[in-house]
Design a protein around this motif. Structure first.
Motif, PDB file in Angstrom:
ATOM      1  N   SER A  99     137.048  41.453  49.932  1.00 50.73           N
ATOM      2  CA  SER A  99     137.672  42.191  51.028  1.00 50.73           C
ATOM      3  C   SER A  99     137.131  43.617  51.081  1.00 50.73           C
ATOM      4  O   SER A  99     136.853  44.153  52.163  1.00 50.73           O
ATOM      5  N   ARG A 100     136.991  44.222  49.915  1.00 49.12           N
ATOM      6  CA  ARG A 100     136.480  45.592  49.831  1.00 49.12           C
ATOM      7  C   ARG A 100     135.050  45.681  50.358  1.00 49.12           C
ATOM      8  O   ARG A 100     134.710  46.604  51.112  1.00 49.12           O
ATOM      9  N   ILE A 101     134.219  44.709  49.993  1.00 53.79           N
ATOM     10  CA  ILE A 101     132.826  44.673  50.463  1.00 53.79           C
ATOM     11  C   ILE A 101     132.800  44.534  51.981  1.00 53.79           C
ATOM     12  O   ILE A 101     132.070  45.247  52.672  1.00 53.79           O
ATOM     13  N   ARG A 102     133.618  43.616  52.507  1.00 52.74           N
ATOM     14  CA  ARG A 102     133.657  43.395  53.955  1.00 52.74           C
ATOM     15  C   ARG A 102     134.091  44.657  54.691  1.00 52.74           C
ATOM     16  O   ARG A 102     133.586  44.954  55.777  1.00 52.74           O
ATOM     17  N   THR A 103     135.037  45.400  54.111  1.00 51.46           N
ATOM     18  CA  THR A 103     135.512  46.643  54.729  1.00 51.46           C
ATOM     19  C   THR A 103     134.372  47.652  54.837  1.00 51.46           C
ATOM     20  O   THR A 103     134.178  48.267  55.887  1.00 51.46           O
ATOM     21  N   TYR A 104     133.605  47.807  53.758  1.00 53.12           N
ATOM     22  CA  TYR A 104     132.480  48.739  53.771  1.00 53.12           C
ATOM     23  C   TYR A 104     131.440  48.326  54.801  1.00 53.12           C
ATOM     24  O   TYR A 104     130.900  49.167  55.528  1.00 53.12           O
ATOM     25  N   LEU A 105     131.157  47.023  54.881  1.00 49.90           N
ATOM     26  CA  LEU A 105     130.175  46.534  55.846  1.00 49.90           C
ATOM     27  C   LEU A 105     130.673  46.723  57.278  1.00 49.90           C
ATOM     28  O   LEU A 105     129.898  47.057  58.172  1.00 49.90           O
ATOM     29  N   ARG A 106     131.977  46.531  57.480  1.00 50.01           N
ATOM     30  CA  ARG A 106     132.550  46.721  58.815  1.00 50.01           C
ATOM     31  C   ARG A 106     132.445  48.183  59.248  1.00 50.01           C
ATOM     32  O   ARG A 106     132.172  48.465  60.424  1.00 50.01           O
ATOM     33  N   LYS A 107     132.625  49.115  58.300  1.00 53.07           N
ATOM     34  CA  LYS A 107     132.497  50.532  58.626  1.00 53.07           C
ATOM     35  C   LYS A 107     131.084  50.858  59.095  1.00 53.07           C
ATOM     36  O   LYS A 107     130.897  51.663  60.016  1.00 53.07           O
ATOM     37  N   VAL A 108     130.085  50.230  58.477  1.00 54.23           N
ATOM     38  CA  VAL A 108     128.693  50.428  58.891  1.00 54.23           C
ATOM     39  C   VAL A 108     128.507  49.875  60.295  1.00 54.23           C
ATOM     40  O   VAL A 108     127.916  50.536  61.166  1.00 54.23           O
ATOM     41  N   GLU A 109     129.024  48.675  60.542  1.00 53.25           N
ATOM     42  CA  GLU A 109     128.914  48.040  61.861  1.00 53.25           C
ATOM     43  C   GLU A 109     129.550  48.917  62.941  1.00 53.25           C
ATOM     44  O   GLU A 109     128.982  49.089  64.029  1.00 53.25           O
ATOM     45  N   GLU A 110     130.711  49.470  62.640  1.00 49.16           N
ATOM     46  CA  GLU A 110     131.414  50.309  63.619  1.00 49.16           C
ATOM     47  C   GLU A 110     130.635  51.586  63.900  1.00 49.16           C
ATOM     48  O   GLU A 110     130.563  52.040  65.045  1.00 49.16           O
ATOM     49  N   ALA A 111     130.036  52.170  62.866  1.00 49.91           N
ATOM     50  CA  ALA A 111     129.246  53.386  63.043  1.00 49.91           C
ATOM     51  C   ALA A 111     128.002  53.093  63.877  1.00 49.91           C
ATOM     52  O   ALA A 111     127.608  53.904  64.722  1.00 49.91           O
ATOM     53  N   ILE A 112     127.391  51.929  63.661  1.00 51.84           N
ATOM     54  CA  ILE A 112     126.219  51.538  64.448  1.00 51.84           C
ATOM     55  C   ILE A 112     126.631  51.347  65.907  1.00 51.84           C
ATOM     56  O   ILE A 112     125.942  51.797  66.828  1.00 51.84           O
ATOM     57  N   ALA A 113     127.778  50.695  66.120  1.00 53.24           N
ATOM     58  CA  ALA A 113     128.272  50.433  67.475  1.00 53.24           C
ATOM     59  C   ALA A 113     128.578  51.731  68.216  1.00 53.24           C
ATOM     60  O   ALA A 113     128.368  51.829  69.427  1.00 53.24           O
ATOM     61  N   GLN A 130     124.064  59.468  61.997  1.00 53.12           N
ATOM     62  CA  GLN A 130     124.451  60.152  60.756  1.00 53.12           C
ATOM     63  C   GLN A 130     125.630  59.449  60.093  1.00 53.12           C
ATOM     64  O   GLN A 130     125.635  59.244  58.878  1.00 53.12           O
ATOM     65  N   ALA A 131     126.623  59.081  60.901  1.00 53.35           N
ATOM     66  CA  ALA A 131     127.788  58.377  60.355  1.00 53.35           C
ATOM     67  C   ALA A 131     127.384  57.005  59.828  1.00 53.35           C
ATOM     68  O   ALA A 131     127.870  56.559  58.781  1.00 53.35           O
ATOM     69  N   ALA A 132     126.484  56.335  60.543  1.00 56.57           N
ATOM     70  CA  ALA A 132     126.018  55.014  60.127  1.00 56.57           C
ATOM     71  C   ALA A 132     125.266  55.104  58.803  1.00 56.57           C
ATOM     72  O   ALA A 132     125.418  54.250  57.924  1.00 56.57           O
ATOM     73  N   LEU A 133     124.450  56.144  58.663  1.00 60.80           N
ATOM     74  CA  LEU A 133     123.679  56.338  57.435  1.00 60.80           C
ATOM     75  C   LEU A 133     124.614  56.600  56.252  1.00 60.80           C
ATOM     76  O   LEU A 133     124.432  56.048  55.164  1.00 60.80           O
ATOM     77  N   THR A 134     125.622  57.434  56.474  1.00 58.12           N
ATOM     78  CA  THR A 134     126.600  57.730  55.433  1.00 58.12           C
ATOM     79  C   THR A 134     127.349  56.461  55.021  1.00 58.12           C
ATOM     80  O   THR A 134     127.532  56.194  53.824  1.00 58.12           O
ATOM     81  N   ALA A 135     127.768  55.677  56.011  1.00 53.50           N
ATOM     82  CA  ALA A 135     128.496  54.436  55.733  1.00 53.50           C
ATOM     83  C   ALA A 135     127.600  53.439  55.006  1.00 53.50           C
ATOM     84  O   ALA A 135     128.053  52.726  54.102  1.00 53.50           O
ATOM     85  N   LEU A 136     126.328  53.391  55.376  1.00 51.82           N
ATOM     86  CA  LEU A 136     125.384  52.476  54.731  1.00 51.82           C
ATOM     87  C   LEU A 136     125.185  52.845  53.265  1.00 51.82           C
ATOM     88  O   LEU A 136     125.168  51.980  52.394  1.00 51.82           O
ATOM     89  N   ARG A 137     125.068  54.133  52.990  1.00 46.36           N
ATOM     90  CA  ARG A 137     124.894  54.596  51.607  1.00 46.36           C
ATOM     91  C   ARG A 137     126.122  54.304  50.762  1.00 46.36           C
ATOM     92  O   ARG A 137     126.017  54.092  49.553  1.00 46.36           O
ATOM     93  N   ALA A 138     127.301  54.311  51.398  1.00 44.61           N
ATOM     94  CA  ALA A 138     128.532  53.985  50.672  1.00 44.61           C
ATOM     95  C   ALA A 138     128.642  52.473  50.448  1.00 44.61           C
ATOM     96  O   ALA A 138     129.164  52.023  49.420  1.00 44.61           O
ATOM     97  N   ALA A 139     128.141  51.695  51.389  1.00 44.14           N
ATOM     98  CA  ALA A 139     128.254  50.235  51.322  1.00 44.14           C
ATOM     99  C   ALA A 139     127.281  49.614  50.320  1.00 44.14           C
ATOM    100  O   ALA A 139     127.587  48.585  49.706  1.00 44.14           O
ATOM    101  N   GLN A 140     126.124  50.237  50.146  1.00 41.82           N
ATOM    102  CA  GLN A 140     125.086  49.638  49.303  1.00 41.82           C
ATOM    103  C   GLN A 140     125.550  49.395  47.864  1.00 41.82           C
ATOM    104  O   GLN A 140     125.438  48.277  47.376  1.00 41.82           O
ATOM    105  N   PRO A 141     126.082  50.398  47.159  1.00 40.13           N
ATOM    106  CA  PRO A 141     126.505  50.122  45.778  1.00 40.13           C
ATOM    107  C   PRO A 141     127.638  49.095  45.710  1.00 40.13           C
ATOM    108  O   PRO A 141     127.707  48.306  44.766  1.00 40.13           O
ATOM    109  N   GLU A 142     128.489  49.088  46.732  1.00 38.62           N
ATOM    110  CA  GLU A 142     129.598  48.135  46.759  1.00 38.62           C
ATOM    111  C   GLU A 142     129.072  46.711  46.883  1.00 38.62           C
ATOM    112  O   GLU A 142     129.526  45.800  46.197  1.00 38.62           O
ATOM    113  N   LEU A 143     128.082  46.530  47.737  1.00 29.50           N
ATOM    114  CA  LEU A 143     127.477  45.211  47.925  1.00 29.50           C
ATOM    115  C   LEU A 143     126.736  44.769  46.664  1.00 29.50           C
ATOM    116  O   LEU A 143     126.837  43.613  46.241  1.00 29.50           O
ATOM    117  N   MET A 144     126.015  45.691  46.040  1.00 28.89           N
ATOM    118  CA  MET A 144     125.272  45.357  44.826  1.00 28.89           C
ATOM    119  C   MET A 144     126.218  45.061  43.656  1.00 28.89           C
ATOM    120  O   MET A 144     125.912  44.260  42.783  1.00 28.89           O
TER     121      MET A 144
END
Length: 87
Positions: free
Chosen positions: A26-40, A45-59
């Motif tokens: 659930s936590r991983i999906r939340t981080y990925l959704r934040k990236v998707e929302e920033a892209i949308a 800048q917000a998308a890049l920040t969200a992506l950097r936060a999502a990467q370690p969570e996914l790994m």
């Protein structure tokens, strides 16, 4: 239904692991959704920040056995390409 003491213990352990894994997933999906929302929203800048936060969570999901390594790499690759395309 579990009958032996060992199978009862395994059932308890499985419930515990399921709860932990569910929370992680659930936590991983939340981080990925934040990236998707920033892209949308079109804010790179917000998308890049969200992506950097999502990467370690996914790994972390990879090391914990929730997500396959190639799946995580594919998701990160596609997301980073979409973030890059915003510019």
């Amino acid at each position: 239904m579990a009958n032996t003491p060992q199978s009862k213990k395994r059932a308890r352990q499985n419930e515990r692991r399921f709860a932990v894994n569910k929370a992680r997933r659930s936590r991983i999906r939340t981080y990925l959704r934040k990236v998707e929302e920033a892209i949308a929203s079109g804010d790179q800048q917000a998308a890049l920040t969200a992506l950097r936060a999502a990467q370690p969570e996914l790994m972390r999901g990879v090391t914990k056995g929730l997500v396959h390594k190639n799946t995580a790499a594919r998701k990160m690759s596609r997301l980073s390409a979409r973030v890059k395309a915003i510019a």
